[in-house]
Every structure is written in structure tokens, then in C-alpha cells.
Design an enzyme around this catalytic site. Structure first.
Site, PDB file in Angstrom:
ATOM      1  N   TYR A 179       0.850  -1.187   0.000  1.00 50.11           N
ATOM      2  CA  TYR A 179       0.000   0.000   0.000  1.00 50.11           C
ATOM      3  C   TYR A 179       0.890   1.244   0.000  1.00 50.11           C
ATOM      4  O   TYR A 179       2.110   1.148   0.069  1.00 50.11           O
ATOM      5  CB  TYR A 179      -0.970  -0.055   1.179  1.00 50.11           C
ATOM      6  CG  TYR A 179      -1.959  -1.197   1.054  1.00 50.11           C
ATOM      7  CD1 TYR A 179      -2.719  -1.361  -0.098  1.00 50.11           C
ATOM      8  CD2 TYR A 179      -2.125  -2.131   2.069  1.00 50.11           C
ATOM      9  CE1 TYR A 179      -3.617  -2.411  -0.238  1.00 50.11           C
ATOM     10  CE2 TYR A 179      -3.021  -3.184   1.946  1.00 50.11           C
ATOM     11  CZ  TYR A 179      -3.762  -3.322   0.789  1.00 50.11           C
ATOM     12  OH  TYR A 179      -4.643  -4.364   0.651  1.00 50.11           O
ATOM     13  N   CYS A 366     -15.856 -18.069   5.319  1.00 57.54           N
ATOM     14  CA  CYS A 366     -14.850 -19.068   5.683  1.00 57.54           C
ATOM     15  C   CYS A 366     -15.359 -20.435   5.280  1.00 57.54           C
ATOM     16  O   CYS A 366     -16.502 -20.799   5.605  1.00 57.54           O
ATOM     17  CB  CYS A 366     -14.572 -19.020   7.182  1.00 57.54           C
ATOM     18  SG  CYS A 366     -13.448 -20.326   7.752  1.00 57.54           S
ATOM     19  N   GLU A 416     -21.355 -44.363  10.465  1.00 53.47           N
ATOM     20  CA  GLU A 416     -20.136 -44.330   9.659  1.00 53.47           C
ATOM     21  C   GLU A 416     -19.742 -45.778   9.365  1.00 53.47           C
ATOM     22  O   GLU A 416     -19.554 -46.581  10.282  1.00 53.47           O
ATOM     23  CB  GLU A 416     -19.009 -43.602  10.387  1.00 53.47           C
ATOM     24  CG  GLU A 416     -17.627 -43.761   9.768  1.00 53.47           C
ATOM     25  CD  GLU A 416     -17.571 -43.409   8.287  1.00 53.47           C
ATOM     26  OE1 GLU A 416     -16.926 -44.165   7.524  1.00 53.47           O
ATOM     27  OE2 GLU A 416     -18.185 -42.398   7.888  1.00 53.47           O
ATOM     28  N   LYS A 434      -0.433 -31.337   3.879  1.00 51.51           N
ATOM     29  CA  LYS A 434      -1.744 -30.750   4.146  1.00 51.51           C
ATOM     30  C   LYS A 434      -2.119 -30.999   5.603  1.00 51.51           C
ATOM     31  O   LYS A 434      -3.211 -31.455   5.923  1.00 51.51           O
ATOM     32  CB  LYS A 434      -2.806 -31.329   3.209  1.00 51.51           C
ATOM     33  CG  LYS A 434      -2.660 -30.902   1.752  1.00 51.51           C
ATOM     34  CD  LYS A 434      -3.829 -31.369   0.904  1.00 51.51           C
ATOM     35  CE  LYS A 434      -3.733 -30.837  -0.520  1.00 51.51           C
ATOM     36  NZ  LYS A 434      -4.879 -31.276  -1.357  1.00 51.51           N
TER      37      LYS A 434
END
Length: 650
Positions: A179, A366, A416, A434
Site C-alpha cells: 500500500y 470461511c 459411519e 496438508k
């Protein structure tokens, strides 16, 4: 091992005469929640209210422009340019302080980094390459005049006085990230021959004059923070040795704290580092300034709580600023104070809905926190009536749906079929580059396991079993199935699949052919190359530039650099024809076969939605929502957001 002692973060500290209750502050980020012309909105107030309640010592409120002419970077940025904005700013400051945090307003002039100004102002008429690429022919930049420089300095000071009048307890001058004040500091962007260019003393003149003029208007006791780069991360840019000289100049000019960051438009990935790079990549810059500074230093840049505690404990910084982390979880300090680190929903540094949203002028969101930017519209309160809810699938979508349904007061059962929660996150967690996704998986599993949810692992949700529970509501999040192509040679012994390699059920030889240039192919290629394998990534796409096109641009830049540095060789325009005992054969532009020899062939054909339960779901419950990858393959946002909404609407 990561530290488990976070006590250094909870010692009070003073910035000037302002006492902060702990060492965690929220870094400034453009929420794009103000109105188009910069007015405070109820959404903006709600956004910061919950983060003040979350325990941060101070919120440094996002980029506020200082004039109505050329200082804004884009539409929808906060403004402190005139008194007409003071009422809204006052409401914002009051909300923050009433909820337990100190309120600091960041003041900025975008300079050459603006999609708003035509033309942009800069010390020299040198374009910012990021904005030039974004805006094309509409982007123009011109050299700022001396009279305009003097006006900018005065506008910064008047905006600071306005912030003080509105009830803010401090201001931060934004002199970083390319900036206007930061571009004056940088020999990369400042080629002037007058008193504002050349030597560091001249290049720092604008920054120092802003501080002095601001101090004159706000008085001796009002805290002034200054944010500046420790490194521009471009050849010929501003670097740490000059930053250390600047630090002492700024102290003499009258600041109360240093906020040390890094990067400009051409190196923005350093400022908001993506998942592929280690956390805390700018912390060494703050540590270098800390060595010579006499005033508090703030470090920033992808820092999590354990790292923050270590940095403060080791004397490498006094305060840590967390930005994107406060988007994924508003309660970081409160949870850290209780030692509940696993309860923190981690920022996965995907840069999708926060940074990439800015590139397309959308409000800040988000990917892993649906409520971000929508805090007032979707409060987590109990539903009017408790219902029996069955969730099929323990991946990201299913876990989020189960969590929200339970928090809303419903009786939840989740099925599950495997022995682990996480779904596709399990694969990402094994890659080694990751780790943020591993942390997210751990957090999501921890949340559902500690809530009053009946989790049935290793259990196939058959229609009869689900019907026996007599659910009022059914949510289907069955995830994916592996793709399989019946080509010649696919069953040969040297063929290994990505998941088997990651889980240690198969090993790869020295030379590896990876077939498929999608996400799975790219990831497994880097994984194997980092193990020392010679990897050829074959794809029907023509060139490397065509790979993973939907990835956020700065993350993609880092990932493609990582592929190159890992030694992955990309073979474009290669369509698999058959797998042979010595490798694989491909077709290209012609019908002539291209044969590549390899020790291992890895078919990375990816996944497809698992719709096996979709047909019978309607027989069990009326209009059941189907969420996540069982609908269509996507990213975490397409799992977490629908998971939240499916449960919230019950």
C-alpha cells in the site's frame, strides 16, 4: 512436540498506556461487510462482536480508507474519511469494548493496489502486477505529486483523530503489503529522485511524517501502531536490515508498537500463506525487529496457538496477531486459556472464501465456518422442538450436520461404515503437506465425539436399520466411491492405487507413472516425489497451466512451484491406452502409441459421488437433504456449509 503450556499468551502487556489482557490480537482483514461506500453495517458489528467475546485482547479493525478520492482498494471497504462515518465507527468501537476487547482501527491508503481508483497513485508510475492481471486494461497508475503526498499525510492524521473521537482506543497505520506508505519505503516501487526517494531516510519520510502528524493530532497518550514489511519478497525490494533501521526511526517519530508483516501484490502468497507452506513464515521478521526494538512487537502470518506461545516464551515477539484463524473460530483465546486446543476449529489456509472471495468482490466468508460474516443471521440457539435426527456418513459434511443438529437440541444418531471419522479428510491427512486438514479432521471428530451424539462406527446404514430408529429427519452424507476404469493391464501387479500407497498397503518403485491430472493425481505425485521417486504425471490436459484450474490463484502458484521443486515431470496431452508389464502406453495428438517405462503405475482417476442410499432415502423421511460429495464432488465449503444448513433448518 507442540507446546501444551499456553500461559505466556495470557500475561497482560501495555501498548503505550493501553493495557491488553493477553498477547493475542485479531489481525486486520477486509471483511467486505461495510456498505459499498464504507459505512458500518449490522453485519460488520455482529462479525466483530463475537470475536471480541471470544477473548482477543484487541481487535485491529480492517483497512479503513482515509479519503474519498483514491485511498480505497476496492468497493465495500470501511471508511474513516469524514465525520459522516463517525456514528457507525462509534457503534463498532463501542460494541468491541463492551464485549471485552480493545478496539483499534487500521488506517490505510491503497496506493497502486486498488481496483477502485482510476488511476491509482504510487510513488512512481510502476504497476502492481497482481492488480494489473486482475483488472487488465482498466488498471492505470500514475506518480503521486508532492502536494498530494502532503494531503495524504494530513488525511491519515485526521482519520486517526476521527477514530479517537469515535471511541477507538488505538489506531494502526498500514505501511505494509504494497500500500502507499509501504511502496514509498520500497526501492522496488519507489524510483523517485526528490526528497521522497533514494536513501532510506528519504523513502521513510512519508511514514515518519504520517506518524508525527498523527501524534500531533491525537495527543501523547493515544496508542499508534505501525504495520510494515520486514521483507517485500521481491528482488530489489524492502528487506529486513532496512526494516530494522526503520523500526528505530518509527520509535523516534512516536509510535507505540511495531506490527511486522511482509509481501506486496507480486508476492501476496507470503502475506496469506496457503496450506502447502509451514506456518509462521513471517515470524522471523518480527523476531529480527524484536532484537533491536524498545517497544512491543507484533508477529503475524499463519501462526497457531502452540506456535504463538513458543514465540512469546522465547522472546521472539511480544504479541501475536491471528487473522484467518479468527474467521474459522471466534473463540481461540478463550479455548486456549482453558487448554481446549482440539476444540479450536483450525483455519486450513485454503484462502478460498476469505482471500479468493475478495478477488471476486464477495463478502468475506470461511470454508470451514458457515457463520463467518453471517453471525447475526444464524445464531446457534436451541430449536423450538427436539427431533430425532439420523445422519448417514461421518465425513466432513456428516460431522458438521451432526454437530449443529446436536447443538440445536436434537437427538442425533450418526452412522459411519468404516472405523474412522473424516471421509476424504483421511486421505489428505496422510500426504504430509496438508497438515491443516489433519487438524481440521481431528477437530471435527473431537467435536462430535464429545457431544451427546450416538455415533455408530463400522455400521452400514441399511434402510431397515435406519427405519428402526423412526427418525423425524434424515440427512444423507454418504461421500464418495473410487472411480475405476476397466482398461487393459489395470490388474497387473505393478499397479498401485493412491489410497493404498498413502495407507502403506502398497509401495512404489523408483520410477512411477501417475495417470490423471486432477487433485488426486497432483497430490500423490508430490507425495511420491518427496519420497525420492521419479514421477511422471500424465494428463489429458495439454500443459501444466491447465492443471487444477479452480484452485485459489495464490495457493495454486505455491502448489505448482512445489510440484516443480519436488521434481514431478508433467506429461501433457497423454491419454491412457493400456497398462503394460513394463509401464503404460498413451495416445497423444496422433493415434500413434507413446510408451513410458516405469516400475509402478498409479491410476489416479479420483472419485465419484456415492448415491447408493439416495434412492431409498425418500422412503424413510420426507424430503431428506443430500449434502457433500454424495451430491457432487467439491471442496470443503461444499461439505461444511450444506452440513450446517441441513441441520440448522430442522
Amino acid at each position: 512436540m507442540p507446546t501444551t503450556d499456553f500461559s505466556p499468551l495470557f500475561d497482560p502487556i501495555k501498548i503505550g498506556k493501553l493495557t491488553l489482557k493477553n498477547r493475542i490480537v485479531m489481525a486486520p482483514m477486509c471483511s467486505r461487510l461495510p456498505t459499498a461506500d464504507g459505512e458500518v453495517t449490522p453485519a460488520l458489528i455482529d462479525h466483530y462482536r463475537v470475536r471480541a467475546k471470544g477473548g482477543a485482547a484487541m481487535l485491529i479493525i480492517e483497512f479503513a480508507r482515509i479519503d474519498d478520492e483514491l485511498s480505497s482498494a476496492e468497493w465495500g471497504m470501511l471508511s474513516a474519511s469524514s465525520d459522516r462515518f463517525s456514528v457507525g465507527l462509534g457503534l463498532l468501537a463501542e460494541t468491541i469494548t463492551l464485549n471485552g476487547a480493545r478496539a483499534c482501527l487500521q488506517l490505510a491508503h491503497a496506493g497502486r493496489q486498488s481496483s477502485y481508483a482510476e488511476p491509482c497513485l504510487s510513488p512512481s508510475a510502476i504497476p502492481d502486477l497482481m492488480y494489473q492481471a486482475l483488472m487488465g486494461e482498466r488498471y492505470k497508475v500514475r506518480e503521486i505529486t508532492v502536494a498530494e503526498i502532503e494531503g495524504v499525510i494530513q488525511s491519515f492524521a485526521e482519520a486517526a483523530a476521527r477514530a479517537k473521537m469515535a471511541g477507538f482506543e488505538a489506531v494502526e497505520i498500514h505501511g505494509a503489503h504494497g500500500y502507499l506508505p509501504g511502496t514509498f519505503l520500497s526501492p522496488y516501487g519507489n524510483h523517485r529522485n526528490d526528497k521522497y526517494g533514494g536513501s532510506l531516510e528519504n523513502r521513510a519520510r512519508v511514514s515518519l511524517d504520517i506518524v508525527r502528524e498523527t501524534r500531533a493530532l491525537v495527543g501523547p497518550d493515544f496508542p499508534i501502531l505501525y504495520r510494515y514489511n520486514g521483507d517485500d519478497f521481491v528482488p530489489g525490494g524492502f528487506e529486513i536490515e532496512e526494516a530494522k533501521e526503520l523500526a528505530l526511526m518509527l520509535e523516534d517519530a512516536g509510535i507505540d508498537a511495531h506490527h511486522v508483516s511482509g509481501s506486496i501484490g507480486e508476492s501476496w502468497e507470503e502475506c496469506e500463506p496457503p496450506i502447502y507452506v509451514p506456518r509462521g513464515g513471517l515470524a522471523h521478521l518480527a523476531a529480527a525487529v524484536k532484537e533491536i526494538a524498545t517497544l512491543p512487537v507484533i508477529a503475524v502470518g499463519g501462526i497457531d496457538v502452540p506456535m504463538a506461545a513458543d514465540l512469546v516464551r522465547e522472546g521472539k515477539t511480544d504479541i501475536v496477531a491471528i487473522g484467518r484463524g479468527f474467521l474459522s473460530d471466534t473463540d481461540i483465546p478463550n479455548k486456549a486459556a482453558q487448554g481446549e486446543i482440539r476444540a479450536i476449529r483450525p483455519c486450513i489456509r485454503c484462502n478460498e472464501s476469505c482471500l479468493n472471495g475478495e478477488m471476486v468482490a464477495r463478502p468475506q466468508r470461511c470454508d470451514v465456518n458457515f457463520q463467518c460474516g453471517r453471525e447475526g443471521d444464524f445464531p446457534l440457539v436451541k430449536a423450538d422442538e427436539s427431533r430425532r435426527v439420523v445422519v448417514i456418513g461421518g465425513g466432513a459434511a456428516g460431522m458438521e450436520a451432526a454437530r449443529i443438529a446436536c447443538l440445536r437440541g436434537h437427538e442425533v444418531t450418526m452412522f459411519e461404515r468404516t472405523d474412522r471419522l473424516g471421509g476424504q479428510l483421511q486421505i489428505a491427512a496422510l500426504l504430509g503437506f496438508k497438515d491443516d486438514l489433519r487438524a481440521l479432521m481431528d477437530n471435527m471428530a473431537y467435536e462430535v465425539e464429545r457431544l451427546d451424539i450416538d455415533i455408530r462406527m463400522n455400521t452400514e446404514a441399511t434402510p431397515d436399520l435406519v427405519k428402526s430408529l423412526n427418525p423425524d429427519n434424515l440427512i444423507v452424507a454418504c461421500g464418495v466411491q473410487s472411480k475405476y476404469r476397466n482398461i487393459t493391464g489395470v490388474d497387473l501387479p505393478h499397479v498401485s492405487y493412491p489410497v493404498d500407497l498413502l495407507e502403506g498397503k502398497a509401495t512404489a518403485g523408483k520410477r512411477v507413472i501417475v495417470v490423471g491430472g486432477g487433485w488426486l493425481g497432483c497430490d500423490i505425485s508430490v507425495y511420491l516425489a518427496r519420497l525420492g521417486k521419479e514421477v511422471w504425471l500424465t494428463t489429458i490436459k495439454e500443459a501444466a497451466d491447465d492443471l487444477i484450474p479452480n484452485l485459489e490463484p495464490f495457493s495454486r502458484k505455491v502448489f505448482m512451484d512445489m510440484m516443480e521443486s519436488s521434481g514431478v515431470i508433467i506429461k501433457g496431452n497423454h491419454r491412457i491406452a493400456e497398462i503394460t508389464p513394463t509401464g503404460a502406453s498413451f495416445t497423444g495428438d496422433t493415434d500413434e502409441l507413446i510408451h513410458l517405462e516405469a516400475d509402478t503405475v498409479v491410476p489416479a482417476w479420483g472419485f465419484r459421488p456415492d448415491r447408493t442410499f439416495n434412492e431409498v432415502a425418500h422412503e424413510i423421511a420426507p424430503s431428506p437433504p443430500f449434502i457433500g460429495d454424495c451430491v457432487r464432488l467439491g471442496n470443503l465449503r461444499s461439505c461444511v456449509w450444506p452440513g450446517f444448513m441441513a441441520a440448522y433448518e430442522i
